[in-house]
Design an enzyme around this catalytic site. Sequence first.
Site, PDB file in Angstrom:
ATOM      1  N   HIS A  61       0.835  -1.194   0.000  1.00  0.00           N
ATOM      2  CA  HIS A  61       0.000   0.000   0.000  1.00  0.00           C
ATOM      3  C   HIS A  61       0.878   1.255   0.000  1.00  0.00           C
ATOM      4  O   HIS A  61       2.095   1.178   0.177  1.00  0.00           O
ATOM      5  CB  HIS A  61      -0.926  -0.007   1.208  1.00  0.00           C
ATOM      6  CG  HIS A  61      -2.011  -1.024   1.113  1.00  0.00           C
ATOM      7  ND1 HIS A  61      -3.052  -1.099   2.015  1.00  0.00           N
ATOM      8  CD2 HIS A  61      -2.235  -2.018   0.209  1.00  0.00           C
ATOM      9  CE1 HIS A  61      -3.865  -2.091   1.681  1.00  0.00           C
ATOM     10  NE2 HIS A  61      -3.384  -2.661   0.593  1.00  0.00           N
ATOM     11  N   GLU A  63       1.300   3.698   2.112  1.00  0.00           N
ATOM     12  CA  GLU A  63       2.044   3.981   3.334  1.00  0.00           C
ATOM     13  C   GLU A  63       3.306   3.124   3.431  1.00  0.00           C
ATOM     14  O   GLU A  63       4.362   3.599   3.865  1.00  0.00           O
ATOM     15  CB  GLU A  63       1.168   3.729   4.566  1.00  0.00           C
ATOM     16  CG  GLU A  63      -0.076   4.607   4.634  1.00  0.00           C
ATOM     17  CD  GLU A  63      -1.309   3.964   4.014  1.00  0.00           C
ATOM     18  OE1 GLU A  63      -2.412   4.181   4.535  1.00  0.00           O
ATOM     19  OE2 GLU A  63      -1.160   3.255   2.984  1.00  0.00           O
ATOM     20  N   CYS A  95      -1.735  -1.159   7.503  1.00  0.00           N
ATOM     21  CA  CYS A  95      -0.840  -0.002   7.382  1.00  0.00           C
ATOM     22  C   CYS A  95      -0.763   0.794   8.683  1.00  0.00           C
ATOM     23  O   CYS A  95       0.268   1.403   8.978  1.00  0.00           O
ATOM     24  CB  CYS A  95      -1.310   0.899   6.249  1.00  0.00           C
ATOM     25  SG  CYS A  95      -1.121   0.147   4.616  1.00  0.00           S
ATOM     26  N   ALA A 173     -25.137   5.919 -35.208  1.00  0.00           N
ATOM     27  CA  ALA A 173     -24.808   4.939 -36.251  1.00  0.00           C
ATOM     28  C   ALA A 173     -25.773   5.124 -37.410  1.00  0.00           C
ATOM     29  O   ALA A 173     -26.849   5.707 -37.255  1.00  0.00           O
ATOM     30  CB  ALA A 173     -24.911   3.508 -35.701  1.00  0.00           C
ATOM     31  N   ALA A 175     -28.435   3.719 -40.302  1.00  0.00           N
ATOM     32  CA  ALA A 175     -29.628   2.886 -40.111  1.00  0.00           C
ATOM     33  C   ALA A 175     -29.311   1.399 -40.093  1.00  0.00           C
ATOM     34  O   ALA A 175     -29.977   0.613 -39.409  1.00  0.00           O
ATOM     35  CB  ALA A 175     -30.653   3.200 -41.200  1.00  0.00           C
ATOM     36  N   SER A 179     -21.124   2.134 -37.671  1.00  0.00           N
ATOM     37  CA  SER A 179     -20.810   3.214 -36.730  1.00  0.00           C
ATOM     38  C   SER A 179     -19.331   3.559 -36.642  1.00  0.00           C
ATOM     39  O   SER A 179     -18.965   4.485 -35.921  1.00  0.00           O
ATOM     40  CB  SER A 179     -21.317   2.844 -35.330  1.00  0.00           C
ATOM     41  OG  SER A 179     -20.646   1.686 -34.851  1.00  0.00           O
ATOM     42  N   LEU A 215     -14.341  -5.049 -26.509  1.00  0.00           N
ATOM     43  CA  LEU A 215     -14.495  -4.543 -25.139  1.00  0.00           C
ATOM     44  C   LEU A 215     -13.211  -4.694 -24.335  1.00  0.00           C
ATOM     45  O   LEU A 215     -13.216  -5.117 -23.179  1.00  0.00           O
ATOM     46  CB  LEU A 215     -15.649  -5.254 -24.424  1.00  0.00           C
ATOM     47  CG  LEU A 215     -17.029  -5.192 -25.097  1.00  0.00           C
ATOM     48  CD1 LEU A 215     -18.056  -5.944 -24.258  1.00  0.00           C
ATOM     49  CD2 LEU A 215     -17.464  -3.756 -25.338  1.00  0.00           C
ATOM     50  N   GLY A 316     -25.953   0.499 -27.296  1.00  0.00           N
ATOM     51  CA  GLY A 316     -26.803   1.217 -28.224  1.00  0.00           C
ATOM     52  C   GLY A 316     -27.909   1.991 -27.547  1.00  0.00           C
ATOM     53  O   GLY A 316     -28.023   2.034 -26.318  1.00  0.00           O
TER      54      GLY A 316
END
Length: 382
Positions: A61, A63, A95, A173, A175, A179, A215, A316
Site C-alpha cells: 500500500h 504507506e 498499514c 450509427a 440505419a 458506426s 471490449l 446502443g
Amino acid sequence: MSSSRSSVAATGTSHASMSRAIQLAWRGQYTCDPNPRVGCVLVKDGQVVGEGFHARAGEAHAEINALRMAGEAARGATAFVTLEPCSHTGRTGPCSQALIEAGVARVVAAMEDPNPQVSGRGFAMLREAGIDVEVGLLEEDAHQLNPGFIRRMRDGMPRVTLKMAMSLDGRTAMADGESQWITGPVARQQVQRLRAASSAILAGVESIIFDDSRLTVRAEQLGLENGAEIAQRQPLRVILDSSLRLPLAAACLSEPGRTLVFTLQDETDPRWGKLAAAGAELVSMPANAEGRVEFDAVLRYLATREACNEVLVETGATLAGALLEAGCVDRLELFMAATLLGSEARPLFALPGLAKMSQQRRLKIEDIRALGDDWRISARPV
C-alpha cells in the site's frame, strides 16, 4: 467536517504535502483496481523523507512504499495520506500498525475509509498508540480519486458511466448499424483510458452482434508510456443477453480476461453449454418489468461478487435509454463529432413516451472540452 474529527491546520506546507499525496495516488488510476487509489507523503522537519502510492492490488500500500523510502527518517515524521490507513489484514498487513512500528508521530488523512472493515478503526489504532490524527484536509479532492470505491462500500453498487459517441445531430450509427468511426483518434484514445480506469465494460448483446466489439483496453491506443503494463489488467467484460443470442464466434470471447454474460435463461437452455464452452461465464438473473435482465441485480452482483468499483457502459440507444430511465446511470461521457448523419441514422437514446416538455430528462453538464476535431461532454442526470 463532522465534530468527531480533529481540525487540520490549514498551513501551506500541509496543503502542499496532501496535494502531493493526491497527485501520487493518481498514478494507480489504471492499475490498482479493485483497491482504492491512495497516496502517502512523509514529512520531517519540513522535508519530504518518503513518498509512495498503491500501484496494484495485492502489492504494498501507499504507506508501506513511503515508509520503505524513508527508512529510519520516518521516526517522528508526519504522514499525509489520502485515505485512512487500513487496520485489517487482507492480502497485505495493516498499514496503521506499520506506521506505529515506524515511529510516525502524526497522521493527517484526507478522509475516512468507507470500507466497513476499516472505517474509523485505523484512526483508533493510531490514537491508541499515541499518534496524533487529523482528518479532512483536501477531502473533496480525495473523494475524486475513488468515487466508485466509495459508492461500492457505502451502497453496495458500482458507479456507472455511460459512454456514447455521436454526431452533431445526436446520431450514433447509420440505419444499418454502421458506426465506425464517428469520432477521431484523440477521442478514441480517451475512450481507451476510460476503459482502462474501469472495473468492467458493459454492453448489450445487440451492440456485440452489430459491432463485434472486443471490449478491451488496447495498449497501443492509450498513448501512455506504460500502456503495455496497463493493458495487462483487462476490465471484466459484461454482456446483457436475455435470450442468449451472443454469437459463439464473438471476438470478446477469445480476448484475454473474462466475459460475463447475464441472461434470463438457465442451464437447461442448449445455448448455455455452447457459450460456456466458447469462453463465456453465464449468470442467470431475474427479469424486470420490461422483460429484460434486471439492471439493479446485475449491478449489485458486479459490486458484491466481482468487486467492481467503476462500470463503463458502451451500448446502443435501447439499452442506454433503459438504463437512464431506470436511474442506473451516474454520469455520461458523450463524445461528439462535427458531422451530421441525418434523420434516418440511429438516435443516441431510445426514450419512448416523452410527449411533453415537462417529461424531458435534464442533464447537468460538468465539463466540455475539445479533443482534436471532436468534443467531450461530461454530464450527470439531474
